[in-house]
Design a protein around this motif. Structure first.
Motif, short mmCIF file in Angstrom:
data_model
loop_
_atom_site.label_atom_id
_atom_site.label_comp_id
_atom_site.label_asym_id
_atom_site.label_seq_id
_atom_site.Cartn_x
_atom_site.Cartn_y
_atom_site.Cartn_z
N TRP A 145 -54.52 11.69 40.31
CA TRP A 145 -55.74 11.66 39.48
C TRP A 145 -56.32 10.25 39.43
O TRP A 145 -57.54 10.06 39.51
N GLU A 146 -55.46 9.25 39.28
CA GLU A 146 -55.95 7.87 39.11
C GLU A 146 -56.49 7.27 40.39
O GLU A 146 -57.08 6.19 40.36
N TRP A 147 -56.31 7.97 41.53
CA TRP A 147 -57.03 7.53 42.73
C TRP A 147 -58.53 7.63 42.52
O TRP A 147 -59.30 6.98 43.23
N SER A 148 -58.95 8.44 41.57
CA SER A 148 -60.38 8.61 41.30
C SER A 148 -60.97 7.42 40.56
O SER A 148 -62.19 7.33 40.39
N GLY A 149 -60.10 6.51 40.08
CA GLY A 149 -60.57 5.37 39.31
C GLY A 149 -60.63 5.64 37.82
O GLY A 149 -61.02 4.76 37.05
N GLU A 150 -60.23 6.84 37.39
CA GLU A 150 -60.23 7.19 35.97
C GLU A 150 -58.81 7.48 35.51
O GLU A 150 -57.99 7.98 36.29
N PRO A 151 -58.48 7.15 34.26
CA PRO A 151 -57.15 7.48 33.75
C PRO A 151 -57.00 8.99 33.56
O PRO A 151 -57.98 9.69 33.32
N LEU A 152 -55.78 9.47 33.68
CA LEU A 152 -55.51 10.89 33.46
C LEU A 152 -55.74 11.21 31.98
O LEU A 152 -55.22 10.53 31.11
N PRO A 153 -56.53 12.23 31.68
CA PRO A 153 -56.82 12.56 30.28
C PRO A 153 -55.56 12.95 29.51
O PRO A 153 -54.56 13.38 30.09
N GLU A 154 -55.62 12.77 28.20
CA GLU A 154 -54.55 13.24 27.33
C GLU A 154 -54.60 14.77 27.28
O GLU A 154 -55.61 15.34 26.89
N ALA A 155 -53.52 15.40 27.67
CA ALA A 155 -53.45 16.87 27.65
C ALA A 155 -52.01 17.26 27.34
O ALA A 155 -51.25 17.63 28.23
N PRO A 156 -51.61 17.17 26.07
CA PRO A 156 -50.20 17.37 25.70
C PRO A 156 -49.61 18.68 26.18
O PRO A 156 -48.51 18.71 26.73
N PHE A 157 -50.33 19.79 25.99
CA PHE A 157 -49.75 21.06 26.41
C PHE A 157 -49.65 21.14 27.93
O PHE A 157 -48.62 21.48 28.50
N GLU A 158 -50.73 20.82 28.62
CA GLU A 158 -50.77 20.98 30.06
C GLU A 158 -49.77 20.05 30.77
O GLU A 158 -49.14 20.43 31.75
N LEU A 159 -49.63 18.81 30.28
CA LEU A 159 -48.80 17.82 30.96
C LEU A 159 -47.38 17.74 30.40
O LEU A 159 -46.51 17.15 31.04
N ASP A 160 -47.15 18.29 29.24
CA ASP A 160 -45.81 18.25 28.66
C ASP A 160 -45.21 19.66 28.60
O ASP A 160 -44.32 20.00 29.36
N GLY A 161 -45.72 20.47 27.68
CA GLY A 161 -45.15 21.80 27.50
C GLY A 161 -45.18 22.64 28.75
O GLY A 161 -44.18 23.28 29.12
N ALA A 162 -46.30 22.66 29.45
CA ALA A 162 -46.44 23.54 30.61
C ALA A 162 -45.58 23.11 31.79
O ALA A 162 -45.21 23.94 32.63
N LEU A 163 -45.25 21.82 31.88
CA LEU A 163 -44.50 21.33 33.03
C LEU A 163 -43.01 21.14 32.74
O LEU A 163 -42.25 20.77 33.63
N SER A 164 -42.60 21.37 31.51
CA SER A 164 -41.23 21.03 31.12
C SER A 164 -40.18 22.02 31.58
O SER A 164 -39.08 21.64 31.96
N GLU A 165 -40.48 23.31 31.53
CA GLU A 165 -39.43 24.31 31.76
C GLU A 165 -39.43 24.89 33.16
O GLU A 165 -38.41 24.98 33.81
N GLY A 166 -40.59 25.33 33.64
CA GLY A 166 -40.63 26.04 34.91
C GLY A 166 -40.11 27.45 34.75
O GLY A 166 -39.58 27.83 33.70
#
Length: 756
Positions: free
Chosen positions: A106-127
């Motif tokens: 994402w940061e290759w775009s020159g922008e920081p990755l947005p805050e997305a607690p569910f998408e980046l934490d909860g959704a990726l934690s278990e599989g």
């Protein structure tokens, strides 16, 4: 275990992706329109139609390929990786690695990755499933399939999209047409994410075929009636089998109907399609199907804990002799003064500078407050060796008279020994773990310790010991299977290779793994290792006159001469000779007449030659079952170029730092390195190596910093910010000052960037 419910975080995330992106060209993380025909077109142009077969890992190539693309296309690539990473469980891919790689792209775009607690934490934690190593090794293929799939998707009309999202088998037919090779795991993954009631959380077509054949046979059906080449027929048949099992149980289910939400990886379903020896491995006993009842009868309501007696089990002798268990974090003082785990968490942050000591605070709180007399404890070394079992006899104590590990409980050790846990049953390397929730593993562990071997783990094996497979070689090697296979094949064909690379890329570690992999067994007696230096001579290596203890001289064979004779005496077995710092010695002087004999097509007695010091003795030859591995540090300025005669006889293999690989990040996370420290190591050392590569005038790729500097040692207790800073100050900074010896300001800037 059960099949994930519709409320599972992964499936809720998949619904969000379906509604926002497949249905309306939106975005997972933002309110932008990212999943558009235009952005997909950029990914097709710059990636799918511009594949890079050169050197570098997936992300290095992807960054270069997407360089000309607009930022929105790079953000779309990050969100596509997010979709791909929803499926793998932590055992397949660590959540921290998922987040780091998504953020990187994402940061290759020159922008920081947005805050997305569910998408980046909860959704990726278990599989929800394990796609296996092939999914990661062939990630470029899976990603290309995804890009081309989205190209076809965005070309559909809105009614066509809606029809496919409403009808699972219609979507399955459409995906089947796109997956021309029939081998893309992402096809299985996407079908499950979008239609979890119709498809299984399985990414392997082979597993699905095995399940169908096994259950049809158990249900009294003809397993050959199914067309196993038809992927949709297989998926339909599994759905039929699931419905049949709910109503018509097979013998292995003990005449009980299957639960609505059962998983094919549950026992006893697993045993129907996968034999018990595949589940546990032939090295250990199979846990019984009634683990819950077994646990209750053996332990009642007491817990079973697994605890590490210090790094590398260095305190195990003291534990056993004094009847105790201990943990570190001595600077916290008496743990009873902290009213909650949150207080301990904060205290560790303040005392040790750790950013997020989640596992450390949990271990301290459990040791002081959750353990109780009567609980059982298993001492372990790492995640693969059990050392003993005892019963806790005392409450928590803080013993300030001890030099270290002042948090103490007394234990009555009931069984001690050393039991090797088969790889399929390896456990966490955390300091302390409550295993009451994992009763099948506890049953397995006690079956191993209380078995007929009387507490001795070293059982008789063939002369060559246990087989050493490519999977064993890849353990913590930070290398993809195709790369390992290519190197081993080159060694087998050429018979001589040189591993070259900058300091810290693990040349010695890799050389030993390659040797055992080539041999097929871990047999140290058939691997010999020496190190060349400026004074090393033919007399040390081949043969020469050496002084005797009393007086005079005697003719002695050198280390290579002796090893060749040993290999020649066992022609049906492979031997590997490893030479460290192969370019430090005077190669022509050391090898002498052997320079010809080490060629792959000059091996054997027909090419034997008389030796300089014993011309009348039996001629000498290098046997065809002996292989040479040299190692060369590319950052040593004092060394001249390698002898051209030697270079022609060896295949040179360049090893690179592994900071950008999944395997390295997953390794650090398994070692309990905090996630923010892992990200810091990967990001900052990758940036430093980029600047070293770009400094072609003074340095270049041969001077990069290797990943081995950041591979924790057994004595490293707290793998936190202080550990990271210590490695930078004590190991990386001195090396940089040697590299840029005439540019101290440059070194100061680089060290400051690493420590910022």
């Amino acid at each position: 275990m059960s099949k994930p419910s519709s409320d599972h975080s992964v499936l809720r995330a998949a619904v969000r992706w379906r509604d926002r992106c497949l249905g309306s060209d939106g975005s997972v993380f933002t309110e932008k329109r990212l999943w558009t025909t235009e952005n997909v077109g950029y990914l097709v142009k710059y990636y799918a139609e511009n594949l890079d077969a050169g050197e570098g890992n997936f992300f290095e190539k992807l960054e270069a390929q997407l360089g000309p693309a607009p930022g929105s296309a790079k953000q779309l690539a990050a969100e596509m990786l997010w979709v791909m990473y929803l499926f793998p469980v932590p055992g397949s891919m660590q959540p921290g690695t998922k987040r780091r790689q998504i953020r990187q792209v994402w940061e290759w775009s020159g922008e920081p990755l947005p805050e997305a607690p569910f998408e980046l934490d909860g959704a990726l934690s278990e599989g929800v499933g394990n796609p296996g190593t092939a999914f990661h090794a062939h990630r470029w293929r899976e990603f290309r399939f995804f890009v081309l799939l989205m190209q076809a998707w965005t070309a559909l009309s809105k009614p066509q999209r809606e029809a496919r999202l409403a009808k699972p088998w219609k979507l399955a037919e459409w995906l089947k047409e796109l997956d021309e090779t029939g081998s893309r795991q992402l096809r299985h993954i996407l079908l499950y994410l979008l239609f979890p009631n119709h498809f299984e959380p399985l990414a392997s077509a082979k597993q699905k075929r095995v399940i169908v054949r096994a259950f049809l046979k158990r249900l009294g059906e003809d397993p050959d009636k199914v067309d196993y080449k038809d992927r949709i027929a297989i998926d339909r048949q599994i759905l039929v089998i699931r419905e049949r099992l709910r109503k018509e149980p097979v013998a292995e289910l003990k005449k009980e109907r299957a639960r609505e939400d059962f998983d094919f990886y549950d026992n006893p379903y697993l045993k129907v399609w996968r034999p018990p020896e595949d589940e546990v491995g032939s090295d250990g006993p199979q846990p019984g199907p009634e683990a819950e009842q077994w646990y209750r009868e053996k332990f009642g309501e007491y817990r079973v804990w697994a605890l590490a007696p210090g790094q590398g089990a260095r305190l195990w002798d003291e534990f056993r002799e004094k009847g105790i268990i201990t943990i570190g974090w001595d600077d916290l003082g008496d743990l009873r003064r902290y009213e909650s785990r949150e207080r301990i968490h904060q205290a560790i942050r303040e005392a040790y500078g750790a950013a997020n000591p989640t596992m450390s605070s949990l271990a301290c709180h459990q040791f002081a407050h959750d353990m109780r007399p009567g609980d059982h404890v298993i001492a372990k070394q790492g995640g693969s060796v059990l050392l003993g079992h005892g019963v806790i006899k005392s409450k928590y104590e803080f013993d300030d008279t001890r030099p270290e590990h002042k948090h103490v409980r007394h234990v009555r050790w009931e069984l001690t020994g050393r039991w090797q846990v088969p790889k399929a049953r390896w456990i966490t390397t955390k300091t302390l773990t409550d295993f009451k929730p994992y009763k099948p593993w506890v049953q397995f562990a006690f079956g191993l310790m209380e078995g007929d071997n009387g507490g001795v783990s070293d059982q008789s094996t063939p002369d060559d010991g246990k087989p050493f497979t490519p999977e064993d070689a890849l353990e913590d090697l930070f290398m993809d299977p195709p790369r390992l296979r290519d190197i081993v094949d080159t060694l087998a064909r050429k018979k001589n290779i040189v591993l070259e690379g900058p300091p810290g890329v693990g040349k010695t570690f890799i050389a030993k793994r390659l040797a055992y992999c080539l041999i097929g067994y871990k047999v140290p007696e058939r691997v010999r290792m020496i190190q060349f230096h400026q004074s090393y001579a033919y007399e040390d290596f081949i043969q020469g006159w050496r002084p005797k203890e009393e007086s005079g001289f005697e003719l002695r064979d050198g280390v290579f001469h002796s090893f060749c004779r040993e290999a020649a005496a066992n022609p049906d077995k492979r031997y590997v000779f490893i030479i460290d710092e192969v370019n430090r010695g005077n190669l022509s002087k050391i090898f002498g007449e052997l320079m010809m004999l080490i060629e792959a097509d000059k091996r054997g007695s027909e090419y034997a030659v008389p030796l300089t010091y014993s011309p009348d003795a039996e001629p000498f030859f290098v046997p065809p079952n002996l292989y040479l591995i040299g190692m060369m540090n590319t950052a040593d300025r004092s060394l001249a170029m390698v002898d051209y005669a030697l270079r022609r006889r060896f295949a040179f293999i360049r090893l690179k730092p592994a900071f950008g690989t999944n395997q390295f990040s997953d390794f650090l996370l398994r070692k309990e390195v905090e996630e923010d420290i892992v990200n810091k190591i990967v990001d900052r050392l990758s940036d430093l190596n980029r600047r070293i590569r770009e400094d072609r005038k003074n340095l270049g790729p041969g001077f990069e910093i290797g990943h081995s500097f950041f591979c924790p040692q057994d004595e490293d207790d707290l793998l936190d910010e202080s550990w990271y800073r210590s490695v930078v100050r004590r190991e990386i900074e001195p090396l940089l000052r040697e590299y840029w010896f005439d540019r101290p300001d440059q070194v100061d800037r680089e060290v400051k960037a690493l420590l910022a």
